[in-house]
Motif scaffolding. Structure first.
Motif, short mmCIF file in Angstrom:
data_model
loop_
_atom_site.label_atom_id
_atom_site.label_comp_id
_atom_site.label_asym_id
_atom_site.label_seq_id
_atom_site.Cartn_x
_atom_site.Cartn_y
_atom_site.Cartn_z
N GLY A 68 2.48 -109.98 44.98
CA GLY A 68 2.72 -111.23 45.68
C GLY A 68 2.41 -112.44 44.82
N GLY A 69 3.35 -113.37 44.74
CA GLY A 69 3.16 -114.62 44.01
C GLY A 69 3.31 -114.53 42.51
N ALA A 70 3.57 -113.35 41.97
CA ALA A 70 3.60 -113.18 40.51
C ALA A 70 4.84 -113.79 39.89
CB ALA A 70 3.51 -111.70 40.15
N SER A 71 4.64 -114.40 38.74
CA SER A 71 5.75 -114.91 37.93
C SER A 71 6.12 -113.87 36.88
CB SER A 71 5.31 -116.20 37.22
OG SER A 71 4.27 -115.92 36.30
N LEU A 72 7.21 -114.10 36.19
CA LEU A 72 7.57 -113.20 35.09
C LEU A 72 6.46 -113.19 34.03
CD1 LEU A 72 11.38 -113.99 34.60
CD2 LEU A 72 10.31 -112.21 36.03
N ARG A 73 5.86 -114.36 33.82
CA ARG A 73 4.75 -114.45 32.87
C ARG A 73 3.58 -113.60 33.32
NH1 ARG A 73 1.29 -119.92 32.01
NH2 ARG A 73 0.62 -119.26 34.08
N ASP A 74 3.25 -113.63 34.62
CA ASP A 74 2.16 -112.80 35.14
C ASP A 74 2.43 -111.32 34.90
OD1 ASP A 74 0.63 -114.94 36.15
OD2 ASP A 74 1.73 -114.94 38.04
N HIS A 75 3.65 -110.89 35.19
CA HIS A 75 3.98 -109.47 35.00
C HIS A 75 3.79 -109.06 33.53
CE1 HIS A 75 5.24 -108.68 39.02
NE2 HIS A 75 6.25 -109.52 39.00
N ASN A 79 0.77 -106.38 32.39
CA ASN A 79 1.09 -105.14 31.68
C ASN A 79 0.35 -105.05 30.35
OD1 ASN A 79 2.95 -102.69 31.34
ND2 ASN A 79 3.41 -103.87 29.51
N GLU A 80 0.18 -106.19 29.70
CA GLU A 80 -0.52 -106.20 28.41
C GLU A 80 -2.04 -106.09 28.58
OE1 GLU A 80 1.09 -106.24 25.36
OE2 GLU A 80 2.79 -105.90 26.71
N GLY A 81 -2.52 -106.24 29.83
CA GLY A 81 -3.95 -106.16 30.07
C GLY A 81 -4.69 -107.41 29.65
N LEU A 82 -4.00 -108.55 29.64
CA LEU A 82 -4.58 -109.82 29.21
C LEU A 82 -4.57 -110.81 30.36
CD1 LEU A 82 -2.70 -110.13 25.80
CD2 LEU A 82 -5.08 -109.39 26.13
N PRO A 83 -5.56 -111.71 30.43
CA PRO A 83 -5.53 -112.75 31.47
C PRO A 83 -4.45 -113.78 31.16
CG PRO A 83 -7.39 -113.08 29.99
CD PRO A 83 -6.77 -111.78 29.59
N ALA A 84 -3.57 -114.03 32.11
CA ALA A 84 -2.49 -115.00 31.90
C ALA A 84 -3.06 -116.41 31.92
CB ALA A 84 -1.42 -114.84 32.96
N PRO A 87 -1.64 -121.74 35.72
CA PRO A 87 -1.92 -120.97 36.94
C PRO A 87 -1.42 -119.54 36.80
CG PRO A 87 0.02 -122.30 37.27
CD PRO A 87 -0.52 -122.67 35.91
N ALA A 88 -2.14 -118.62 37.41
CA ALA A 88 -1.78 -117.23 37.27
C ALA A 88 -2.26 -116.43 38.47
CB ALA A 88 -2.38 -116.65 36.00
N VAL A 89 -1.61 -115.31 38.72
CA VAL A 89 -2.04 -114.36 39.74
C VAL A 89 -2.92 -113.33 39.05
CG1 VAL A 89 -1.27 -112.56 41.32
CG2 VAL A 89 0.00 -114.69 41.16
N PRO A 90 -4.16 -113.13 39.50
CA PRO A 90 -5.03 -112.14 38.84
C PRO A 90 -4.43 -110.74 38.94
CG PRO A 90 -6.27 -113.55 40.34
CD PRO A 90 -4.83 -113.82 40.62
N PRO A 91 -4.58 -109.95 37.89
CA PRO A 91 -4.04 -108.58 37.93
C PRO A 91 -4.86 -107.68 38.82
CG PRO A 91 -5.22 -108.94 35.88
CD PRO A 91 -5.18 -110.27 36.58
N ALA A 92 -4.19 -106.79 39.53
CA ALA A 92 -4.89 -105.78 40.32
C ALA A 92 -5.36 -104.67 39.38
CB ALA A 92 -3.94 -105.21 41.38
N PRO A 93 -6.37 -103.88 39.80
CA PRO A 93 -6.82 -102.77 38.96
C PRO A 93 -5.67 -101.81 38.63
CG PRO A 93 -8.35 -103.13 40.78
CD PRO A 93 -7.16 -104.01 41.04
N GLY A 94 -5.66 -101.35 37.41
CA GLY A 94 -4.65 -100.38 37.00
C GLY A 94 -3.33 -100.98 36.58
N ARG A 95 -3.25 -102.31 36.50
CA ARG A 95 -1.97 -102.92 36.13
C ARG A 95 -1.69 -102.82 34.64
NH1 ARG A 95 2.14 -104.73 39.29
NH2 ARG A 95 2.31 -106.76 38.27
N LYS A 96 -2.75 -102.69 33.82
CA LYS A 96 -2.53 -102.62 32.37
C LYS A 96 -1.65 -101.42 32.04
CE LYS A 96 -4.86 -102.42 27.90
NZ LYS A 96 -6.17 -102.39 27.18
N GLY A 97 -0.54 -101.68 31.37
CA GLY A 97 0.38 -100.62 30.98
C GLY A 97 1.21 -100.07 32.12
N GLY A 98 1.08 -100.65 33.32
CA GLY A 98 1.78 -100.12 34.49
C GLY A 98 3.29 -100.23 34.37
N LEU A 99 3.78 -101.35 33.87
CA LEU A 99 5.22 -101.51 33.72
C LEU A 99 5.76 -100.58 32.64
CD1 LEU A 99 7.85 -102.87 34.44
CD2 LEU A 99 7.24 -104.77 32.90
N ASP A 100 5.02 -100.46 31.55
CA ASP A 100 5.44 -99.53 30.49
C ASP A 100 5.57 -98.11 31.03
OD1 ASP A 100 5.57 -101.46 28.49
OD2 ASP A 100 3.46 -101.21 27.94
N ARG A 101 4.61 -97.70 31.85
CA ARG A 101 4.67 -96.34 32.41
C ARG A 101 5.88 -96.18 33.32
NH1 ARG A 101 -0.92 -97.19 32.45
NH2 ARG A 101 -0.87 -97.95 34.62
#
Length: 271
Positions: A68-75, A79-84, A87-101
């Protein structure tokens, strides 16, 4: 308003798959990965898109990478496991590498849909949309060379309709620059609201899509991905497995109007 959308109209049936007879279901599914936010998950838009394809005899599956509320930059940063940057939407747990998977392990995908935050395509965040649209398309093509990137052009908020022109320009330019398809949902919304005064496609928050808006948006997706008219699609589709709510339930006359509007809008696209 005349407008030009860039991209190549492709059929949703993978190469070599024959057209199926009415009522039959092709065994090999069309697989669509949706990357976006609440403009995608409200009223389960992916589920309605796949239901429309299956209503015309094409088995379909949807994957989801949605926050919810995520921008393309947030996604990208999630995925990179870095704080955007803010303004940014905080990543949920387990998001690092999630898109790659999802791209590499849950494929193959026929289409990968990109949908930005509702204000991201405006000058409020200059250059951000273009930059991360290109980064995400490159990531998709590296992981899934046969997948078709798709930009999901969203709508202006109910009380700020004049923003639609800029939203359309931004998404159309991204589709052209990245050789991607464009689903002009926002333009269909604009046309529908002009043609039928009093038609409500937004939720009460004046931002999100309500069931009628979801139906119209899914019709535009169907028209782009299949290359066929959505006119005649069901106005009501029951949820598989006896769920409490149907996938869609729109009055027949309204459904017909929305189908015709979607098809007319897509037909206006020029490669």
């Amino acid at each position: 308003m005349q407008w030009v959308a860039a991209g190549i109209l492709l059929a949703c049936v993978p190469e070599g798959a024959a057209e199926t007879a009415p009522g039959a279901v092709e065994e090999r599914p069309v697989r669509i990965l949706f990357i976006g936010n609440s403009y995608t998950f409200y009223h389960d838009l992916p589920g309605l898109v796949t239901a429309f394809l299956e209503a015309r005899g094409r088995k379909a599956e949807a994957g989801r990478y949605l926050v919810g509320g995520a921008s393309l930059r947030d996604h990208w940063y999630h995925n990179e496991g870095l704080p955007a940057p803010k303004p940014a939407v905080p990543p949920a747990p387990g998001r690092k590498g999630g898109l790659d998977r999802l791209l590499r392990e849950e494929g193959p995908w026929n289409y990968v849909v990109l949908q930005g935050q509702s204000q991201e395509a405006l000058d409020i965040q200059p250059c951000e949309f273009d930059t991360y649209a290109a980064k995400l398309v490159a990531k998709v093509r590296a992981a899934q060379p046969d997948a078709v990137p798709v930009f999901y052009l969203t709508w202006a908020r109910q009380h700020i309709p004049d923003q639609q022109a800029e939203i359309t320009r931004t998404y159309a330019a991204a589709a052209k620059a990245n050789r991607a398809l464009l689903v002009p949902a926002g333009e269909a919304w604009r046309s529908a609201r002009i043609a039928r005064e009093g038609l409500v496609l937004h939720e009460k928050d004046r931002s999100h899509l309500n069931p009628a808006g979801t139906y119209l948006t899914a019709c535009v997706f169907y028209a782009v991905l299949s290359g066929a008219s959505p006119v005649g699609l069901p106005a009501k589709i029951e949820k598989a497995g006896g769920g409490k709510k149907p996938v869609c339930d729109v009055p027949d006359e309204t459904a017909r109007f929305l189908q015709e509007t979607a098809w007319r809008t897509v037909q206006q696209q020029k490669p």
